[in-house]
Design a protein around this motif. Structure first.
Motif, PDB file in Angstrom:
ATOM      1  N   LYS A 483      57.221  97.595  66.326  1.00 11.51           N
ATOM      2  CA  LYS A 483      55.974  98.855  66.543  1.00 11.51           C
ATOM      3  C   LYS A 483      55.633  99.093  64.973  1.00 11.51           C
ATOM      4  O   LYS A 483      54.386  99.203  64.697  1.00 11.51           O
ATOM      5  N   VAL A 484      56.311  99.006  64.403  1.00 12.22           N
ATOM      6  CA  VAL A 484      55.871  99.198  63.258  1.00 12.22           C
ATOM      7  C   VAL A 484      54.720  98.343  62.350  1.00 12.22           C
ATOM      8  O   VAL A 484      53.653  98.616  61.711  1.00 12.22           O
ATOM      9  N   SER A 485      54.709  96.729  62.377  1.00 12.58           N
ATOM     10  CA  SER A 485      54.329  95.807  62.274  1.00 12.58           C
ATOM     11  C   SER A 485      52.643  95.849  63.029  1.00 12.58           C
ATOM     12  O   SER A 485      51.750  95.649  62.074  1.00 12.58           O
ATOM     13  N   SER A 486      52.947  96.922  64.148  1.00 13.88           N
ATOM     14  CA  SER A 486      51.443  96.805  64.588  1.00 13.88           C
ATOM     15  C   SER A 486      50.230  97.781  63.980  1.00 13.88           C
ATOM     16  O   SER A 486      49.627  98.125  64.316  1.00 13.88           O
ATOM     17  N   ARG A 487      51.188  98.670  63.531  1.00 14.51           N
ATOM     18  CA  ARG A 487      50.027  99.627  62.258  1.00 14.51           C
ATOM     19  C   ARG A 487      50.612  99.288  60.461  1.00 14.51           C
ATOM     20  O   ARG A 487      49.855 100.564  60.554  1.00 14.51           O
ATOM     21  N   VAL A 488      50.467  98.321  60.583  1.00 12.96           N
ATOM     22  CA  VAL A 488      50.589  98.239  59.244  1.00 12.96           C
ATOM     23  C   VAL A 488      50.469  97.328  58.737  1.00 12.96           C
ATOM     24  O   VAL A 488      50.338  95.950  59.433  1.00 12.96           O
ATOM     25  N   GLU A 493      53.175  97.219  52.509  1.00 17.37           N
ATOM     26  CA  GLU A 493      53.350  98.399  52.860  1.00 17.37           C
ATOM     27  C   GLU A 493      54.505  98.157  54.075  1.00 17.37           C
ATOM     28  O   GLU A 493      55.444  99.229  54.396  1.00 17.37           O
ATOM     29  N   LEU A 494      54.643  97.234  54.912  1.00 14.72           N
ATOM     30  CA  LEU A 494      55.790  96.952  55.487  1.00 14.72           C
ATOM     31  C   LEU A 494      56.788  97.028  54.581  1.00 14.72           C
ATOM     32  O   LEU A 494      57.792  98.068  55.868  1.00 14.72           O
ATOM     33  N   VAL A 495      56.837  96.509  53.554  1.00 15.22           N
ATOM     34  CA  VAL A 495      58.299  96.181  53.414  1.00 15.22           C
ATOM     35  C   VAL A 495      59.386  97.788  52.915  1.00 15.22           C
ATOM     36  O   VAL A 495      60.324  98.079  53.242  1.00 15.22           O
ATOM     37  N   LYS A 496      57.977  98.315  52.150  1.00 11.14           N
ATOM     38  CA  LYS A 496      58.252  99.317  52.164  1.00 11.14           C
ATOM     39  C   LYS A 496      59.313 100.460  53.082  1.00 11.14           C
ATOM     40  O   LYS A 496      59.824 101.267  53.161  1.00 11.14           O
ATOM     41  N   LEU A 497      58.016 100.233  54.053  1.00 11.35           N
ATOM     42  CA  LEU A 497      58.489 101.402  55.312  1.00 11.35           C
ATOM     43  C   LEU A 497      59.926 100.753  56.444  1.00 11.35           C
ATOM     44  O   LEU A 497      59.463 101.513  57.250  1.00 11.35           O
ATOM     45  N   ILE A 498      59.950  99.987  56.224  1.00 13.78           N
ATOM     46  CA  ILE A 498      60.787  99.006  57.188  1.00 13.78           C
ATOM     47  C   ILE A 498      62.471  99.746  56.241  1.00 13.78           C
ATOM     48  O   ILE A 498      62.801  99.206  55.680  1.00 13.78           O
ATOM     49  N   PRO A 499      63.221 100.597  57.344  1.00 14.00           N
ATOM     50  CA  PRO A 499      64.561 100.501  56.821  1.00 14.00           C
ATOM     51  C   PRO A 499      65.725  99.113  55.826  1.00 14.00           C
ATOM     52  O   PRO A 499      65.515  98.314  57.486  1.00 14.00           O
ATOM     53  N   SER A 500      66.362  99.302  55.405  1.00  8.46           N
ATOM     54  CA  SER A 500      66.760  98.178  55.044  1.00  8.46           C
ATOM     55  C   SER A 500      67.412  97.751  56.331  1.00  8.46           C
ATOM     56  O   SER A 500      68.444  96.842  56.356  1.00  8.46           O
ATOM     57  N   ALA A 501      68.397  99.061  57.448  1.00 11.94           N
ATOM     58  CA  ALA A 501      68.863  98.356  58.720  1.00 11.94           C
ATOM     59  C   ALA A 501      68.098  97.418  59.936  1.00 11.94           C
ATOM     60  O   ALA A 501      68.270  96.575  60.301  1.00 11.94           O
ATOM     61  N   PRO A 507      60.360  89.781  60.839  1.00  9.42           N
ATOM     62  CA  PRO A 507      59.645  88.272  61.638  1.00  9.42           C
ATOM     63  C   PRO A 507      59.544  87.660  59.632  1.00  9.42           C
ATOM     64  O   PRO A 507      58.603  88.228  59.250  1.00  9.42           O
ATOM     65  N   LYS A 508      59.297  86.255  59.644  1.00 12.18           N
ATOM     66  CA  LYS A 508      59.304  85.613  57.909  1.00 12.18           C
ATOM     67  C   LYS A 508      57.652  86.152  58.326  1.00 12.18           C
ATOM     68  O   LYS A 508      57.371  86.106  57.015  1.00 12.18           O
ATOM     69  N   SER A 509      57.238  85.368  59.370  1.00  8.86           N
ATOM     70  CA  SER A 509      55.504  85.796  58.943  1.00  8.86           C
ATOM     71  C   SER A 509      54.708  86.616  58.304  1.00  8.86           C
ATOM     72  O   SER A 509      53.677  86.528  57.918  1.00  8.86           O
ATOM     73  N   LEU A 510      55.653  87.349  58.499  1.00 12.30           N
ATOM     74  CA  LEU A 510      54.790  88.562  58.326  1.00 12.30           C
ATOM     75  C   LEU A 510      55.251  89.396  56.526  1.00 12.30           C
ATOM     76  O   LEU A 510      55.149  90.307  55.321  1.00 12.30           O
ATOM     77  N   LEU A 511      55.849  88.181  56.502  1.00 13.21           N
ATOM     78  CA  LEU A 511      56.654  88.957  55.077  1.00 13.21           C
ATOM     79  C   LEU A 511      55.531  87.432  53.684  1.00 13.21           C
ATOM     80  O   LEU A 511      56.051  86.998  52.789  1.00 13.21           O
ATOM     81  N   VAL A 512      54.894  86.927  54.299  1.00 14.79           N
ATOM     82  CA  VAL A 512      54.199  86.238  53.841  1.00 14.79           C
ATOM     83  C   VAL A 512      52.106  87.175  52.847  1.00 14.79           C
ATOM     84  O   VAL A 512      52.297  87.452  53.389  1.00 14.79           O
ATOM     85  N   PHE A 513      52.753  87.502  51.710  1.00 14.50           N
ATOM     86  CA  PHE A 513      52.112  88.239  50.711  1.00 14.50           C
ATOM     87  C   PHE A 513      50.422  87.573  50.110  1.00 14.50           C
ATOM     88  O   PHE A 513      49.899  88.695  50.554  1.00 14.50           O
ATOM     89  N   LYS A 975      51.178  75.438  64.464  1.00 13.29           N
ATOM     90  CA  LYS A 975      50.096  75.134  63.601  1.00 13.29           C
ATOM     91  C   LYS A 975      49.369  75.796  63.475  1.00 13.29           C
ATOM     92  O   LYS A 975      48.425  76.460  63.063  1.00 13.29           O
ATOM     93  N   GLU A 976      48.860  75.979  65.100  1.00 13.50           N
ATOM     94  CA  GLU A 976      47.926  77.746  65.420  1.00 13.50           C
ATOM     95  C   GLU A 976      48.656  78.939  64.968  1.00 13.50           C
ATOM     96  O   GLU A 976      47.560  79.823  64.453  1.00 13.50           O
ATOM     97  N   ALA A 977      49.845  79.210  65.043  1.00 20.57           N
ATOM     98  CA  ALA A 977      50.365  80.508  65.370  1.00 20.57           C
ATOM     99  C   ALA A 977      50.127  80.851  63.249  1.00 20.57           C
ATOM    100  O   ALA A 977      49.690  81.921  62.978  1.00 20.57           O
ATOM    101  N   PHE A 978      49.916  79.614  62.588  1.00 15.67           N
ATOM    102  CA  PHE A 978      50.069  80.604  61.375  1.00 15.67           C
ATOM    103  C   PHE A 978      49.080  78.902  60.621  1.00 15.67           C
ATOM    104  O   PHE A 978      49.006  79.697  59.529  1.00 15.67           O
ATOM    105  N   SER A 979      47.878  78.754  60.932  1.00  8.08           N
ATOM    106  CA  SER A 979      46.398  78.445  60.732  1.00  8.08           C
ATOM    107  C   SER A 979      46.085  79.675  59.814  1.00  8.08           C
ATOM    108  O   SER A 979      45.648  79.106  58.890  1.00  8.08           O
ATOM    109  N   ASP A 980      46.405  80.747  60.623  1.00  8.64           N
ATOM    110  CA  ASP A 980      45.531  81.598  58.821  1.00  8.64           C
ATOM    111  C   ASP A 980      45.323  81.716  57.695  1.00  8.64           C
ATOM    112  O   ASP A 980      45.734  82.872  57.057  1.00  8.64           O
ATOM    113  N   GLN A 981      47.581  81.434  57.456  1.00  8.38           N
ATOM    114  CA  GLN A 981      48.273  81.549  56.332  1.00  8.38           C
ATOM    115  C   GLN A 981      48.506  79.716  55.930  1.00  8.38           C
ATOM    116  O   GLN A 981      49.348  79.663  54.929  1.00  8.38           O
TER     117      GLN A 981
END
Length: 1121
Positions: A483-488, A493-501, A507-513, A975-981
């Motif tokens: 839910k959060v990642s769909s708006r970030v 910004e995602l790392v900042k907004l998501i609490p430690s819990a 998902p690790k693919s969302l942590l590629v800067f 390969k298709e899923a990570f094609s943009d990275q």
């Protein structure tokens, strides 16, 4: 064990007298010694000899104990304060003789008291260096006790306490006090002083020391004889006077040895004893019994009970309380019981649940004010009461208070939330979501999906709410993150907004800067997994000049590709920081780190590098001596190396050689050096070393079958400090708890059932043992032959709320009785059972009992189990069938996750996945995460093709153990899923789990990206793809790991690949690879590879050696013809 406290050793020595049956009371005798007779046959020692010993010119071992005892008293005063340490070391290597007790009395009688205390104090500080036998302990006791009694006023604390606290003998034999103290004629007054002195240092003792001393105290107080129990008509503070804090180790059976129930009740109510108990943590069963003594007629007012004992009240004790009294007790419960101390996820033990439920039955009032006033006692609200008796508006009004209660069961939270939602409670903003507080776990997945991202974001930013999501199931955490990642839009910004819990659910693919710069402060503040941290590790180490600023969580993301970009010196600096921050790396990470830090030669300061690196070294690589090397290896993380890894046995062999162990006996000192390597010792070492290795072996996570057999032989022999199994107590079982899974029926059947029951009541609930392992013990308590069940359920076995809150419920029933009582269970108790099913099934029922419970549930839910039951099915898995699962209502990915979380066998998991898909559900990210690496290989081609790449991008799978077809299909999806990275450094870490299905063309591209692939990954690549790689491309893939390829050259598939390469090309790699095609040879290859098979290649090439002359003749003949 840490050095004993000054003075403790003497008491341990005193309480360690073995009885007449063991060592004979003569070792504790108080008989006067006739010096002339005793010394008549002893060669006399001269004053000069004693002076030489005092000056260090002669070893104390050159004189016998008899010579020292028979020497003139003034001569002994010249000895140095460290003499006793040397003397006891000499004695420890010799067996004691019949005359030694008398020598001991003589020797210590001639010592000046002040000098003796100074010497004993010095010895106490260094006592771990000396291992005296039990016999020598008793011999020395005899002399020291008699010497102490000669001190004027020894009966007063002023004289006695210096002897106890200034360093008397720190010896720890098994405490068997009775016969010894009887022989010494110790009075109750003297014994009370001893207990008081020990009580003063109780908190500084180890649990083992406390238990040993308590055992000795108990023996003294229960010895037969007039007045031996030390009861006094003038005082009822008996627990305070004669047990003190050692009461913490008393069982109910022990208390009943100290007096009849009337006497114990009188003692229990004494104000001094009540004050004592209020500050102790009694054994569970003892606390219940003590509370019963206080609340049975004539009952003390509950207001006078210590807070700790409120947690053990019986239902009858709170049955007739007034509203004010019940509320007062409930509020005290909320402040005092272990389950209510504000820790997230605090659980409610059955005993406290029963107290809370009983209290709430006394409260008909369910007003908002009353609900709010309950505090933690609200956990006693039954599901039926929430659903049927509390108005919706009262729940909503009390929601701020109920949302602060820690430890709601899932069934309770669902009941509250469902009732709120059905009555019109709307979650329209973050405030209304956050108001649920700890009840947020009652939301189902469909409700969470229906919330807007803005609502979730707002709630997570509100103080306090973030910590409440920590206890949510992983499937619900994933929904919140999505839910959060769909708006970030950006990872930072995602790392900042998501609490430690929720950080671990990103998902690790969302942590590629990518081009974005990560915020180090935000990254450092979150608890990342190793795979998550690998996504941004390269970005961080390139940008951060000071590695000390990186958190342990970030550092564990170390990747070889990132390390290769910062240079060898920086990697060494990085490794030293990892050592300081105690970072734990995996085997592949350590292998790379080791190669990087040794690029410029072997370091001489290994002690500044991560200790786990030593697992990949040999003593010759270490600057210190080999003993120090293996001491450090023994402290390393053994989990780095798989149990079957050859390095384990290699390290053990090198360690034994270093320590000079030629036979099969391991000394205590060597065992300490070996550390976890003790777990690698073969059965012959375990048997030869007897019980001396048991303490070290108890730290092992698992054993090989032959090791288990050896441990059983050692324990069943009775030749250990624990004695024969038939003599074991509950405390013995507590010390041996890690071996209980190893014991087997042959030993369990010898253990007294009383000991097993006491252990189960007081220790098992807090042990590391699994439900299945505990069930093995329970099986020994059930009747061997089951009688046919009577027509109905016996009245005393009726399944009630109290019975279901008894964590020994499983011991009460035979399978037949359980079946009969389940058939007769009342509607009210049936609802209670089903709302507490996960708690009841956590009890260690035997397999026949579990089969009965499974039959009951099948009859209760013939059309399939509700979600609340599915998540508790773990213990019942052996009795499920795929056919049953085909009728389940597998309504959501969260439901699938709940069932797969019980770790069912493949046949059941496959049936559950099939049923989930049959009902029209998609393999979304939540479902894929639930399937995970454990079950991904069960998916067929049709199911795999149905996976949306966008869902796979948010999941974490590893199909390396699957069929080649599965690997191929998932690789294309990934390969298709990570094609943009694919142009980012993190791409390799993302695609890595799927590389087993990569075609050669993709591997060739990857070889240009400095990925530093591990050889363990390389050998699992598609065989047809691997065979098409050139030596230069392999070099590009492996990077710093290329030299390791030589270790694989005799094994497939590396051997097959080498056979296809020119040796001259292999030589250019300069890593010693052989087996290629020599110049002058022709390699004829059949280039056919099965696309869907991962089987090793056979012989696919035939090499012909053609002599130049033969070739020339052949060509000439061809031309002429």
């Amino acid at each position: 064990m840490s050095p004993l406290l000054p003075g403790l050793g003497f008491l341990l020595l005193l309480l360690g007298c073995q009885g007449a049956a063991a060592a004979g009371t003569e070792l504790c005798s108080s008989s006067p010694v006739n010096e002339s007779a005793v010394c008549a046959s002893v060669p006399s020692a001269s004053q000069e000899q004693l002076l030489e010993v005092a000056r260090g010119q002669r070893s104390p071992c050159s004189l016998s104990f008899g010579q020292l005892a028979c020497a003139q008293g003034p001569w002994l005063q010249d000895l140095q304060d460290d003499f006793l340490l040397s003397l006891f070391s000499c004695l420890a290597s010799k067996p004691s003789t019949a005359l030694d007790p008398e020598y001991s009395i003589l020797f210590f009688s001639k010592y000046d008291a002040r000098k003796l205390l100074a010497s004993l104090s010095l010895f106490s500080q260094q006592s771990p260096q000396v291992a005296l036998s039990q016999e020598w302990s008793l011999v020395l006791l005899s002399g020291l006790w008699e010497r102490m009694l000669r001190e004027p006023g020894v009966g007063s604390p002023a004289v006695l306490l210096p002897w106890l606290r200034q360093g008397l003998l720190p010896l720890l034999p098994h405490p068997r006090l009775g016969p010894c103290l009887r022989a010494k004629r110790v009075s109750c007054q003297m014994f009370q002083l001893l207990v008081a002195a020990l009580d003063g240092v109780y908190s500084q003792l180890s649990v083992e020391e406390q238990r040993n001393l308590y055992s000795g105290i108990k023996q003294f107080l229960t010895q037969p004889g007039p007045g031996q129990s030390c009861h006094s008509p003038n005082s009822t503070a008996w627990f305070r006077n004669f047990l003190g804090s050692f009461l913490e180790h008393a069982t109910v059976e022990d208390l009943q040895l100290f007096g009849d129930e009337a006497t114990l009740q009188k003692f229990a109510r004494d104000p001094e004893n009540v004050e004592l108990v209020g500050n102790l943590t009694l054994l569970r069963e003892t606390a219940q019994y003590y509370t019963l003594l206080l609340t049975s007629a004539p009952a003390l007012p509950l207001a006078s009970l210590p807070d700790r004992l409120l947690c053990y009240l019986s239902p009858g004790a709170v049955a007739n309380l007034s509203r004010e009294e019940a509320l007062g007790v409930a509020q005290r419960l909320g402040r005092s019981c272990p389950w209510s101390r504000g820790m997230p996820g605090a659980s409610l033990a059955p005993q406290e649940l029963q107290v809370a439920s009983s209290l709430l039955r006394s409260l008909d009032d369910s007003s908002p004010a009353m609900l709010a006033a309950l505090g933690q006692a609200a956990l006693g609200l039954s599901v039926s009461r929430i659903q049927e008796n509390i108005p919706e508006e009262h729940l909503e009004a009390a929601l701020p208070a109920l949302g602060r209660v820690q430890g709601w069961r899932a069934e309770q939270a669902r009941a509250v939330v469902n009732k709120l939602l059905s009555s019109g409670y709307q979650i329209l903003d973050g405030q209304s979501l956050a108001q649920l507080g700890t009840l947020v776990g009652g939301l189902n997945s469909s409700t969470l999906w229906s919330l807007s991202p803005e609502v979730v974001l707002e709630a997570l930013q509100l103080p306090g709410f973030a910590q409440h999501v920590d206890t949510l199931p992983s499937a619900l955490k994933r929904i919140l993150v999505e839910k959060v990642s769909s708006r970030v839009g950006h990872p930072a910004e995602l790392v900042k907004l998501i609490p430690s819990a929720l950080a671990s659910s990103i998902p690790k693919s969302l942590l590629v800067f990518g081009e974005e710069k990560p915020n180090l402060q935000d990254l450092n503040s979150k608890p990342w997994s190793r795979e998550q941290a690998a996504m941004f590790f390269s970005d961080v180490v390139k940008a951060e000049p000071d590695f000390n600023r990186l958190s342990q969580s970030v550092l564990q993301g170390f990747t070889c590709a990132a390390a290769s970009t910062v240079g060898a010196e920086r990697v060494q600096e990085l490794a030293r920081v990892m050592r300081k921050k105690k970072v734990r790396l995996g085997q592949d990470q350590l292998s790379c780190l080791l190669r990087m830090v040794t690029l410029q030669g072997t370091p001489q300061d290994w002690d500044t590098y991560p200790q786990d690196l030593l697992l990949f070294l040999s003593p010759s690589d270490y600057a210190g001596n080999c003993s120090q090397f293996f001491t450090n290896v023994g402290k390393a993380n053994e989990d780095v190396l798989p149990r079957e890894a050859p390095q384990r046995q290699q390290l053990l062999l090198e360690a034994l050689e270093c320590l000079g162990v030629s036979g099969t006996q391991i000394s205590k000192g060597n065992a300490e050096i070996l550390g976890w390597l003790v777990c690698e010792l073969g059965e012959e070492y375990i048997r030869s070393s007897g019980g001396s290795l048991l303490k070290d072996l108890s730290q092992c996570g698992s054993f090989l079958p032959e090791q288990e057999e050896a441990i059983r032989d050692v324990l069943s022999s009775g030749n250990t400090t624990f004695g024969p199994p038939a003599a074991w107590s509950a405390f013995t079982l507590s010390e041996l708890s890690r071996f209980i899974p190893v014991l087997g029926p042959s030993i369990l059947q010898q253990i007294p059932k009383k000991a097993l029951t006491t252990w189960l009541r007081n220790f098992a609930w807090d042990s590391h043992l699994s439900r299945e392992e505990l069930a093995t013990v329970v099986g020994e308590l059930l009747p061997r032959r089951h009688k046919r069940a009577e027509a109905g359920c016996p009245a005393e076995l009726e399944i009630t709320e109290a019975m279901m809150n008894n964590d020994l419920m499983n011991v009460a029933y035979t399978p037949e009785q359980l079946r009969a009582c389940l058939r007769n269970i009342s509607k009210e108790n049936q609802l209670y059972l089903e709302s507490h099913l996960s708690d009841v099934l956590a009890y260690p029922f035997s397999n026949p009992q579990l089969a009965v419970l499974k039959d009951y549930l099948h009859e209760r839910y013939p059309d399939g189990y509700p979600d609340s039951v599915l998540s508790a099915m773990g213990p019942l898995l052996p009795w499920l069938s795929p056919e049953e699962i085909s009728s389940w209502r597998m309504s959501s990915a969260a439901t699938l996750a709940a069932f797969l979380g019980t770790r069912p066998p493949d046949s059941l998991a496959s049936a559950a996945i099939k049923r989930y898909l049959e009902l029209g559900n998609a393999l979304n990210a939540t479902a894929l995460d639930a399937i995970g690496t454990t079950y991904v290989c069960l998916l067929n081609a049709t199911q795999l093709k149905a996976i949306d790449p966008s869902s796979l991008k948010l999941a974490s799978l590893d199909p390396s153990a699957c069929s080649q077809e599965t690997k191929n299909l998932l690789y294309q999806k990934a390969k298709e899923a990570f094609s943009d990275q694919h142009r980012l450094p993190a791409y390799y870490e993302l695609i890595l789990p799927y590389l087993g299905g990569a075609p050669a063309a993709d591997l060739k591209v990857l070889s240009k990206d400095d990925v530093n692939m591990n050889v363990s990954t390389f050998v699992t690549l598609r065989r047809d793809s691997l065979m098409l790689l050139t030596p230069r491309e392999v070099q590009g893939l492996l990077g710093v790991h290329l030299p390791e390829l030589a270790q694989w050259q005799s094994r497939a598939p590396v051997r097959n690949w080498l056979a296809r390469q020119k040796q001259s090309e292999l030589d250019k790699l300069q890593v010693g690879l052989t087996g290629g095609v020599q110049e002058g040879y022709i390699n004829l290859v059949t280039p056919k590879f099965p696309e869907t098979s991962s089987a090793p290649l056979g012989s696919m090439a035939t090499v012909f050696h053609l002599l130049p002359a033969l070739l020339l003749s052949f060509l000439t003949v061809s031309i002429l013809s």
